[in-house]
Design a protein around this motif. Structure first.
Motif, PDB file in Angstrom:
ATOM      1  N   PHE A 137       0.836  -1.198   0.000  1.00 16.41           N
ATOM      2  CA  PHE A 137       0.000   0.000   0.000  1.00 16.41           C
ATOM      3  C   PHE A 137       0.872   1.251   0.000  1.00 16.41           C
ATOM      4  CE2 PHE A 137      -4.677  -0.427   0.766  1.00 16.41           C
ATOM      5  CZ  PHE A 137      -4.765  -1.772   0.481  1.00 16.41           C
ATOM      6  N   SER A 138       1.909   1.255   0.820  1.00 16.15           N
ATOM      7  CA  SER A 138       2.775   2.431   0.887  1.00 16.15           C
ATOM      8  C   SER A 138       3.526   2.629  -0.415  1.00 16.15           C
ATOM      9  CB  SER A 138       3.808   2.281   2.000  1.00 16.15           C
ATOM     10  OG  SER A 138       3.227   1.904   3.186  1.00 16.15           O
ATOM     11  N   LEU A 139       4.069   1.533  -0.925  1.00 20.97           N
ATOM     12  CA  LEU A 139       4.902   1.648  -2.114  1.00 20.97           C
ATOM     13  C   LEU A 139       4.103   2.126  -3.305  1.00 20.97           C
ATOM     14  CD1 LEU A 139       7.285  -1.413  -2.175  1.00 20.97           C
ATOM     15  CD2 LEU A 139       7.925   0.956  -2.463  1.00 20.97           C
ATOM     16  N   LEU A 140       2.954   1.521  -3.492  1.00 19.39           N
ATOM     17  CA  LEU A 140       2.203   1.792  -4.704  1.00 19.39           C
ATOM     18  C   LEU A 140       1.141   2.860  -4.499  1.00 19.39           C
ATOM     19  CD1 LEU A 140       1.774  -1.836  -6.042  1.00 19.39           C
ATOM     20  CD2 LEU A 140       3.631  -0.255  -6.453  1.00 19.39           C
ATOM     21  N   THR A 181      -0.488  -3.737 -19.732  1.00 19.16           N
ATOM     22  CA  THR A 181       0.313  -2.919 -18.826  1.00 19.16           C
ATOM     23  C   THR A 181       1.453  -2.274 -19.620  1.00 19.16           C
ATOM     24  OG1 THR A 181      -0.119  -4.612 -17.188  1.00 19.16           O
ATOM     25  CG2 THR A 181       1.493  -2.949 -16.606  1.00 19.16           C
ATOM     26  N   SER A 182       1.656  -1.014 -19.364  1.00 16.90           N
ATOM     27  CA  SER A 182       2.704  -0.332 -20.133  1.00 16.90           C
ATOM     28  C   SER A 182       4.076  -0.732 -19.618  1.00 16.90           C
ATOM     29  CB  SER A 182       2.542   1.171 -20.017  1.00 16.90           C
ATOM     30  OG  SER A 182       2.932   1.598 -18.745  1.00 16.90           O
ATOM     31  N   LEU A 183       5.057  -0.571 -20.476  1.00 24.56           N
ATOM     32  CA  LEU A 183       6.428  -0.877 -20.099  1.00 24.56           C
ATOM     33  C   LEU A 183       6.830  -0.042 -18.894  1.00 24.56           C
ATOM     34  CD1 LEU A 183       9.039  -2.297 -20.701  1.00 24.56           C
ATOM     35  CD2 LEU A 183       9.632  -0.491 -22.279  1.00 24.56           C
ATOM     36  N   HIS A 184       6.339   1.170 -18.890  1.00 24.67           N
ATOM     37  CA  HIS A 184       6.722   2.072 -17.817  1.00 24.67           C
ATOM     38  C   HIS A 184       6.217   1.584 -16.471  1.00 24.67           C
ATOM     39  CE1 HIS A 184       7.209   5.773 -15.584  1.00 24.67           C
ATOM     40  NE2 HIS A 184       8.099   6.073 -16.501  1.00 24.67           N
ATOM     41  N   LYS A 185       4.963   1.174 -16.467  1.00 26.00           N
ATOM     42  CA  LYS A 185       4.402   0.670 -15.216  1.00 26.00           C
ATOM     43  C   LYS A 185       5.123  -0.598 -14.795  1.00 26.00           C
ATOM     44  CE  LYS A 185      -0.040  -0.545 -13.148  1.00 26.00           C
ATOM     45  NZ  LYS A 185      -1.498  -0.550 -13.334  1.00 26.00           N
ATOM     46  N   THR A 186       5.384  -1.447 -15.776  1.00 29.05           N
ATOM     47  CA  THR A 186       6.092  -2.682 -15.478  1.00 29.05           C
ATOM     48  C   THR A 186       7.437  -2.384 -14.846  1.00 29.05           C
ATOM     49  OG1 THR A 186       5.065  -3.517 -17.481  1.00 29.05           O
ATOM     50  CG2 THR A 186       6.748  -4.881 -16.480  1.00 29.05           C
ATOM     51  N   ILE A 190       7.028  -1.220 -11.310  1.00 29.01           N
ATOM     52  CA  ILE A 190       6.684  -2.302 -10.391  1.00 29.01           C
ATOM     53  C   ILE A 190       7.889  -3.195 -10.135  1.00 29.01           C
ATOM     54  CG2 ILE A 190       5.323  -4.402 -10.177  1.00 29.01           C
ATOM     55  CD1 ILE A 190       3.049  -2.953 -11.558  1.00 29.01           C
ATOM     56  N   PHE A 191       8.595  -3.520 -11.209  1.00 27.93           N
ATOM     57  CA  PHE A 191       9.772  -4.372 -11.038  1.00 27.93           C
ATOM     58  C   PHE A 191      10.790  -3.694 -10.128  1.00 27.93           C
ATOM     59  CE2 PHE A 191      10.253  -8.217 -13.770  1.00 27.93           C
ATOM     60  CZ  PHE A 191       8.949  -8.302 -14.193  1.00 27.93           C
ATOM     61  N   SER A 192      10.995  -2.401 -10.330  1.00 29.22           N
ATOM     62  CA  SER A 192      11.985  -1.694  -9.513  1.00 29.22           C
ATOM     63  C   SER A 192      11.526  -1.614  -8.074  1.00 29.22           C
ATOM     64  CB  SER A 192      12.203  -0.273 -10.024  1.00 29.22           C
ATOM     65  OG  SER A 192      12.434  -0.264 -11.381  1.00 29.22           O
ATOM     66  N   LEU A 193      10.273  -1.246  -7.895  1.00 25.34           N
ATOM     67  CA  LEU A 193       9.770  -1.027  -6.548  1.00 25.34           C
ATOM     68  C   LEU A 193       9.782  -2.309  -5.745  1.00 25.34           C
ATOM     69  CD1 LEU A 193       6.693   1.322  -6.818  1.00 25.34           C
ATOM     70  CD2 LEU A 193       8.612   1.587  -5.299  1.00 25.34           C
ATOM     71  N   LEU A 194       9.307  -3.364  -6.345  1.00 19.12           N
ATOM     72  CA  LEU A 194       9.133  -4.583  -5.583  1.00 19.12           C
ATOM     73  C   LEU A 194      10.310  -5.530  -5.739  1.00 19.12           C
ATOM     74  CD1 LEU A 194       5.352  -5.252  -6.268  1.00 19.12           C
ATOM     75  CD2 LEU A 194       6.383  -3.903  -4.470  1.00 19.12           C
ATOM     76  N   GLY A 195      11.268  -5.146  -6.556  1.00 18.83           N
ATOM     77  CA  GLY A 195      12.434  -6.012  -6.723  1.00 18.83           C
ATOM     78  C   GLY A 195      12.095  -7.367  -7.292  1.00 18.83           C
ATOM     79  N   LEU A 196      11.188  -7.397  -8.258  1.00 18.94           N
ATOM     80  CA  LEU A 196      10.780  -8.671  -8.854  1.00 18.94           C
ATOM     81  C   LEU A 196      11.844  -9.157  -9.820  1.00 18.94           C
ATOM     82  CD1 LEU A 196       7.117  -7.787  -9.804  1.00 18.94           C
ATOM     83  CD2 LEU A 196       7.909  -8.915  -7.749  1.00 18.94           C
ATOM     84  N   ASP A 197      11.834 -10.442 -10.107  1.00 17.95           N
ATOM     85  CA  ASP A 197      12.632 -10.839 -11.256  1.00 17.95           C
ATOM     86  C   ASP A 197      11.804 -11.469 -12.361  1.00 17.95           C
ATOM     87  OD1 ASP A 197      12.244 -13.226 -10.080  1.00 17.95           O
ATOM     88  OD2 ASP A 197      14.336 -13.673  -9.702  1.00 17.95           O
ATOM     89  N   HIS A 198      10.552 -11.741 -12.083  1.00 15.81           N
ATOM     90  CA  HIS A 198       9.665 -12.124 -13.170  1.00 15.81           C
ATOM     91  C   HIS A 198       8.228 -11.866 -12.750  1.00 15.81           C
ATOM     92  CE1 HIS A 198       9.316 -15.670 -10.650  1.00 15.81           C
ATOM     93  NE2 HIS A 198       8.161 -15.905 -11.258  1.00 15.81           N
ATOM     94  N   ALA A 199       7.371 -11.765 -13.717  1.00 16.11           N
ATOM     95  CA  ALA A 199       5.961 -11.592 -13.419  1.00 16.11           C
ATOM     96  C   ALA A 199       5.181 -12.301 -14.520  1.00 16.11           C
ATOM     97  CB  ALA A 199       5.587 -10.122 -13.381  1.00 16.11           C
ATOM     98  N   TYR A 200       4.087 -12.904 -14.117  1.00 14.93           N
ATOM     99  CA  TYR A 200       3.258 -13.571 -15.111  1.00 14.93           C
ATOM    100  C   TYR A 200       2.293 -12.589 -15.738  1.00 14.93           C
ATOM    101  CZ  TYR A 200       5.133 -17.805 -13.154  1.00 14.93           C
ATOM    102  OH  TYR A 200       6.000 -18.778 -12.746  1.00 14.93           O
ATOM    103  N   PRO A 218       6.630   9.159 -13.787  1.00 11.40           N
ATOM    104  CA  PRO A 218       6.839   7.767 -13.426  1.00 11.40           C
ATOM    105  C   PRO A 218       5.662   7.036 -12.794  1.00 11.40           C
ATOM    106  CG  PRO A 218       8.744   9.043 -12.861  1.00 11.40           C
ATOM    107  CD  PRO A 218       7.764   9.988 -13.465  1.00 11.40           C
ATOM    108  N   LEU A 219       5.111   7.590 -11.743  1.00 18.97           N
ATOM    109  CA  LEU A 219       4.106   6.794 -11.043  1.00 18.97           C
ATOM    110  C   LEU A 219       2.694   7.045 -11.554  1.00 18.97           C
ATOM    111  CD1 LEU A 219       5.594   6.811  -7.492  1.00 18.97           C
ATOM    112  CD2 LEU A 219       4.941   4.817  -8.781  1.00 18.97           C
ATOM    113  N   ALA A 220       2.620   7.771 -12.640  1.00 16.86           N
ATOM    114  CA  ALA A 220       1.324   8.131 -13.191  1.00 16.86           C
ATOM    115  C   ALA A 220       0.427   6.920 -13.332  1.00 16.86           C
ATOM    116  CB  ALA A 220       1.506   8.777 -14.548  1.00 16.86           C
ATOM    117  N   SER A 221       1.043   5.867 -13.822  1.00 11.61           N
ATOM    118  CA  SER A 221       0.250   4.712 -14.188  1.00 11.61           C
ATOM    119  C   SER A 221      -0.515   4.131 -13.016  1.00 11.61           C
ATOM    120  CB  SER A 221       1.167   3.663 -14.801  1.00 11.61           C
ATOM    121  OG  SER A 221       2.496   3.852 -14.372  1.00 11.61           O
TER     122      SER A 221
END
Lengths: 896, 896
Positions: A808-811, B799-804, B807-817, B851-854
């Motif tokens: 919630f905070s992050l997004l 989902t736009s590349l920008h949002k992706t 999200i990847f940066s914020l949450l530190g993901l390495d993959h998403a379905y 950046p966070l517009a999406s």
């Protein structure tokens, strides 16, 4: 008793004013009034008002955008002309390119520097006037006292009255509100022009009174107001000033500007604003703050040079400590002591401040008394404080005649007071004389100053005027540091000698350390250290300052919330609290424990009546769209406004007119061929035709933009301007007249549209209309025109509270759906999350995990529940593949 | 030609060494070797090795945890004893409470301060030794030259050789690697003890040579190494040192410590490390950096006092500018010019650095030549640089005899060189004499110094030794600033007079500004300003510095990536690039454009054979679990290791033994009652029984923890210790001997387990085993024991590349379905995202959004595709509610 009840209400209102508590009651009140007015038939004014209300209520966060969404239409309406299009494009290009962010930031910096300078100038004049009055009446002590006391009372009372009449939102610091706004919650009334005026004038008067109040918090608010207004102004030129999240970034920058131009401390300003307002910070926005704050601080100081106050650009409270040997290594324990004591002091200050507010709120007698005259409380407090600081009276023991700025300058002085006595050596301004008293020595003066100012500041900051607490706390901290420094200097008159070289102790350095430590403790920030360096223009004490600030923070954070968080709680602002240290039990609370299970949803196959019922009952901003009530598979979410638009469209006047036209045509046809089909049947068929027509209409379009009923209302068809996915014409075609249903959704019946379709006479009676509407409501909803967010944020029921909080905070979410294998089982909004964090749910926890831990452990949340669900699916899979819905609905019922 | 091929490979290897390029080839090589060894029958050593490999490959990010997951078991094994339990608990409590973070941070700070001081001390000795040699040989210029040149060549060559032998990862700055690691990508080999030793010793030698190299980048790396090692060490005492994301937070703190203790600049260190390594920054972790860096800087400076280098704690490069009038307002344009010029200079430096690396890589002849002797390149570069700086030679025109530190001290001097001449006035050290030359004036010396040092630094930082570029750049910047300052002083000999008071220009201030600006431009940071204040101990030039740094950043960022990003690209580190300014087209790329459509998945009803096949083909860390191949509804994701464990369990020796036991029992039974049911049938039934037994076993448990086959292996049953959801005993029961399949999944056949069940003789032949395995493979997978992540991160295809990216940066993901109404249609990993951002996909965009517009525009991504999908669902809903799967699978096939 009934009298007491109304008293109680008035009392609450008074409380609201007293501390500017945020309530949504205003909105509710306005709504009630709107409803009343609506019934009395004043249609046009209502609709405007209710539209505003609707926007405010349902479209928080999207409001600015929606309202401006009509703009390109107005702009592009005459754009058939090629040249004007070209001009427009050029203009847009220029504005979007050249004027991207930095022009905005420069303008903001410039504006804020001017505001800051003008405010400072006015405050200085006010203070001088008081001194002049006080000095001119030195023949008579009573007259002197009267002058000394009346002046601030009048100013504060004016400030309080002015603020409360113009904009009660301007009361207080503003940092808590900015924190809330930057979190994503829209408090629209906090960013209006009225608030700006009230804040600036109120602040000037309040500070001009000489009360122990600060300028820094309000300046953060003023800068944000400036940014919001500037952004609104710039959006007149079109371009990119329409995006709300860009505005949030700009607001974050503006907070930095506020601190920066208040203290001429760009770096400290940026860091302070980040620490105070943000939870997660995007490094790529870093430059904004630096750029604007630097520019602003620069202009602010240049104005001082231009006004001949200064020779060149230097620090605001320049110190002149020796550079070669700023402090001895053996003095460090003393600095550490300052840090720890400041930590306790800071916590005490926050506690005291809250205590005073709560005491006054809870004491009924006091409250009832204060309630009668709203301005009595500020006046009384001012009277008390200024009486106590009256220089010939008690003020002589606490340097009462010095203004806050003068106190600070003397406290940061690099000469020692204790040893050589003040009178002999001090030559330059003579302000330091105020600290000397013939009977008591300087230590007593300092102690009295600290103690008195401490509670005075805590009390003064509860006055309902625009004011901050940073500067008073800063001064108290400096005095405390000075006290320790003077003690050290008295203890080691020749300095702590190392190798025979005498390096006397510099009490001014201690004052710097104390100031940074106490203000750091109160605000829970480390960056006060940087502010202190920038304020004094010297960085030689960096290590003592850092050590003291860190220690003070460690102590204060473990005892009390920060002042700003405390105010957030007092004001009950809609803010998501931080998960602090030691909230270990949060790891054991799951989303399923806190979620709301009774989710308002609409199904893909629902009819308009369901839509109507759902809209009537709930007040959520968005509604979940599920596949069917049985399967509950979440397909997406739809904004309330969208649904309202759908419903208005279905029941709209235009559709009704169309229906009338159809009916008339059918009638004519029937008359011409003299058929005897009954009316009922025709009725039915007509409506079907209408339905059919619309759907073919839409399927023939490329569905990139939902163009609403093109053939019926060509005037409304917008030229497809620059891609703006959110410019939804919220129910802009909705103006059926009398239907009771329609009053619920009366949005934008623009006057110009009223004149449209006037050739067709609306000859339906109210009963006919009601019948027609009932019929319309039974049709199935066509979601094709509707913006559906196909990826609303979803959590699983076993997600921990901690992870939820982080997400919630992050997004910056305000709600998230809880799903179990695709099925919607609940919803969590900020409210539930806040409640859970504030501790209504108490499950004892075991394990300490760092904040983002939950993201790495993808296997964490799978346990019983998922296992059971999978088991079910597994069983279902094995027991031959049934349509599944029944199994799912069973488990669904169970889970609800 | 074949020779050229092998040359080519050697060449590539050489390149790797040359710039320490990151490759995964090492892992591949090790794996091949492991496979070879495995075949040759050395079972025990293999399994250990392959286990490591497997962990490394599949469990990146979870590796440390999994490995330690056995720990509580070991600890709690003797915990039947009550007292030891108590002791343990107390110990744990103490460690987890008292020793939370700050003990770790203090230890880290202490350690790093010591390391920094020792390194500085050694470097100083090395440089003194060179001076001494050079000074002692002043009778013979040739001998002097030999001494001057040989010394650095030997040191650099040793450093290069030592580093390459011990740990090639220690080469270079380390900041790019840390940036990558903090992003969440595990580069394990960068955080080993070997690397630490190589980096410290290599760095000391490299800097001791007097080459224009810096200490700061490597110190960031060394601090992180320290933190990683310390964390590993602390985890021996149990407690909270096991969590990987906590380690990442600590690493972020460590980076701050690195800069902090290198420059004694705690605040600047924290800010610099944030700017350089982070994308999103959690403010709540702020204090960590401040705390550790302050402590470290404090100890670092205390050590200097203790060593009698300093009288007390002061700045590293203390300046003594006048405080009252640091600069005139009219000097600001000159400062702005420095900023802009530094911006261009910084971009040029980055470009030059990259050019040199690429030139040497691409030039085959040079490369072939250098390849022969790996240490030739460092030696040659050192020879060139030291020849040019030889003081009696060309060095006399560029103050060649000064070390980097001496140069900086003289450049920041507060006296003016140009006007009064150097020789007369300079009394204290005489280093400034080096800038004077009888023939040419100081301007020429400065220009030559700047130009020569510029390319020398760019060249020197490509040498494969541990080295940074910050300090050289800083010195060049200072020299450039000094040049401008001296010019200004010469232009306005009496200062730019305001009101008759003469305030001469201070060229040292210009040097400070220049240093901050150029280093800011090269690293793309604003915090160099803060570092400069802390380094010089004066903040009086804050506004000029800030203005210059911001301008330099604005220019440099629009021309080139930062030096660290440039190195990331050169080294091809697995880092997700930033979306910079002007990447507007990113808004128009959708996830569906970049996703991989051919997702490896497993279905809920799959059999072990499918599992086996999936595991054989793909190499993804996690696999998607879908409901069925037809519906493709995503249920969750399962880690590869989990599936391996499942498969091993199914084919494991223990199950086989159980089977044998069952068969034996059945045999016995048959013999006893002399029935004549055939073996085939019995076979079948036995296996069914086993299956049945397991499932009842599990359903009788409460499914909180997946306890593996309790009755079969009681020794393996772990006591349910503190909730640790991820301690998965990866295939710990798996040790069937000869099966070819098993080699794929040979994980942890512990020696102690081998002895278990030895009473049962494994009398199956290999053929029988193969048969049995085939049979087992045909069974349906039972996922009950399996940790399933029920909420893998999902995106929708629009989902736009920008949002992706956000999200990847914020949450530190390495993959998403990527899902479409619950159906899995693709997967996006960091790799695809990186590719897309780096511009292989080029769709021209229109709209600029922040950046966070999406996140705020929930309605954004719904358009054609969703509409179509909904349309389908809609149709499906209308055309009577069919079981749905068929419709979905149709659309599924279409979309794939």
């Amino acid at each position: 008793m009934a009298g007491e009840g109304s008293d109680q209400r008035a009392l609450q209102y008074e409380q609201t004013l007293m501390y500017g508590r945020y309530t949504q009651e205003l909105g509710v009140y306005a709504k009630e009034e709107a409803a009343r007015l609506r019934e009395s038939g004043q249609r046009l004014s209502i609709t405007e008002r209710s539209r505003k209300l609707d926007l405010l209520q349902y479209d928080k966060g999207r409001c600015a955008k929606c309202r401006r969404s009509g703009y390109p239409y107005v702009l592009d309406a005459p754009a058939q002309d090629f040249i004007s299009v070209c001009t427009l494009r050029c203009q847009k290009f220029l504005i979007s390119r050249v004027g991207e962010d930095w022009i905005f930031l420069i303008l903001l910096g410039l504006l804020m520097a001017l505001v800051s300078w003008v405010v400072d100038f006015c405050i200085a004049i006010c203070l001088q006037a008081q001194k002049w009055m006080y000095g001119g009446l030195d023949s008579n002590v009573f007259l002197q006292y009267l002058a000394w006391v009346t002046y601030p009372v009048v100013l504060i009372t004016f400030s309080a009255g002015f603020t409360q009449i113009l904009a009660p939102q301007a009361v207080g610091s503003g940092i808590p509100e900015m924190k809330t706004i930057l979190r994503g919650v829209v408090l629209k009334e906090y960013l209006t022009f009225k608030t700006f005026v009230a804040k600036v004038i109120g602040l000037t008067c309040a500070l001009g009174s000489g009360m122990p109040l600060g300028k820094e918090g309000p300046f953060v608010h003023i800068a944000s107001l400036c940014a919001a207004l500037l952004s609104k102004f710039m959006s007149l030129f079109g371009g990119i000033y329409e995006n709300e999240s860009r505005n949030i970034e700009m607001l974050a920058g503006a907070c930095a500007v506020g601190v920066g131009c208040c203290f001429a401390a760009p770096i400290g300003g940026v860091l302070f604003s980040i620490e105070v307002t943000s939870t997660f910070f995007a490094v790529r926005n870093y430059w904004r703050g630096f750029f604007a704050a630097t520019f602003s601080a620069f202009i602010f100081r240049v104005l001082a040079v231009w006004n001949r106050d200064e020779e060149t650009i230097t620090a605001l409270f320049k110190t002149r400590f020796r550079l070669d040997f700023p402090f001895d290594l053996q003095e460090l324990p003393a600095f550490a002591v300052i840090g720890i004591a400041s930590g306790f002091g800071g916590a005490l200050f926050v506690y005291l401040n809250r205590l005073i507010v709560q005491f006054i709120r809870n004491q009924k007698t006091i409250n009832r008394f204060l309630m009668k005259k709203r301005l009595l409380y500020p006046a009384l407090v001012t009277l008390l404080v200024s009486t106590l600081t009256f220089p010939p009276g008690f003020g002589q023991f606490m340097a009462g005649k010095l203004t806050q700025k003068e106190s600070l300058v003397t406290l940061l002085d690099n000469r020692t007071w204790a040893k050589q006595g003040i009178a002999e050596e001090f030559d330059y301004i003579g302000h330091s004389l105020a600290w000397q008293h013939p009977q008591v020595n300087v230590f007593v003066t300092l102690v009295i100053f600290i103690v008195m100012k401490f509670w005075m500041s805590a009390l003064a900051t509860t006055i309902p005027v625009p004011c901050g607490a940073f500067m008073p706390v800063f001064v108290i901290g400096a005095a405390f540091g000075r006290l320790v420094g003077e003690s050290m200097a008295a203890w080691f008159p020749d300095g702590i000698n190392t190798d025979g070289i005498i390096n006397p102790i510099v009490p001014g350095g201690y004052a710097v350390v104390g100031a940074a430590a106490l203000s750091g403790a109160v605000t829970h920030t480390v960056s006060t250290a940087v502010i202190v360096f920038e304020l004094t223009g010297q960085i030689s004490h960096i290590l003592p300052v850092m050590i003291a600030v860190i220690l003070a923070n460690a102590v204060a954070q473990s005892l009390q919330p920060s002042l700003y968080d405390s105010i957030i709680r007092i004001k009950k602002l809609p803010y998501l609290p931080e998960l602090g240290w030691g909230h270990h039990e949060k790891y054991n609370i799951r989303v399923e424990d806190i979620m709301v299970r009774d989710v308002r949803y609409i199904t893909l196959s629902c009819c308009y009546r369901d839509l109507h019922n759902v809209l009537l009952t709930g007040h959520l901003k968005t509604l979940a769209l599920v596949e069917s009530a049985a399967s509950m598979i979440l397909l997406g979410s739809i904004e309330r406004a969208q649904l309202q638009a759908l419903l208005s469209l279905q029941l709209g006047r235009s559709r009704r007119l169309e229906f009338i036209r159809e009916r008339a045509a059918a009638e004519k046809k029937r008359l011409s061929i003299v058929s005897n089909s009954d009316c009922e049947d025709n009725h039915q068929r007509a409506s079907q035709e209408v339905r059919f027509q619309i759907s073919t209409e839409e399927s023939s379009f490329s569905p990139t933009r939902p163009v609403l009923q093109k053939p019926l209302k060509p005037a409304l068809k917008r030229p497809s301007v620059v891609e703006r996915p959110t410019d939804i014409p919220i129910g802009s075609q909705d103006h059926s007249n009398n239907s009771s249903l329609k009053n619920l959704f009366c949005v934008t019946p623009d006057a110009e549209l009223m004149e449209d379709d006037d050739d067709l006479e609306d000859d339906m009676t109210i009963r006919e209309i009601a019948e027609w509407e009932e019929m319309q409501l039974d049709e199935q909803v066509n979601f094709n025109n509707c913006k559906i967010d196909p990826a609303p944020f979803q959590l699983v029921e076993r997600t921990s509270l901690h992870k939820t909080h982080t997400i919630f905070s992050l997004l910056g979410l305000d709600h998230a759906y809880v799903t179990s294998i695709g099925r919607l089982i609940g919803v969590v909004s900020l409210k539930e999350l806040r409640k859970a964090i504030e501790g209504s749910v108490t499950v004892k926890g075991v394990k300490v995990r760092p904040p983002l831990a939950s993201f790495r452990e993808s296997g964490t949340s799978s346990s019983e529940n998922e296992a059971t669900e999978l088991h079910k699916l597994w069983d279902r899979q094995k027991s031959t593949s049934l349509p599944g819905e029944c199994t799912l609905s069973e488990s669904d019922e169970k889970s609800q």
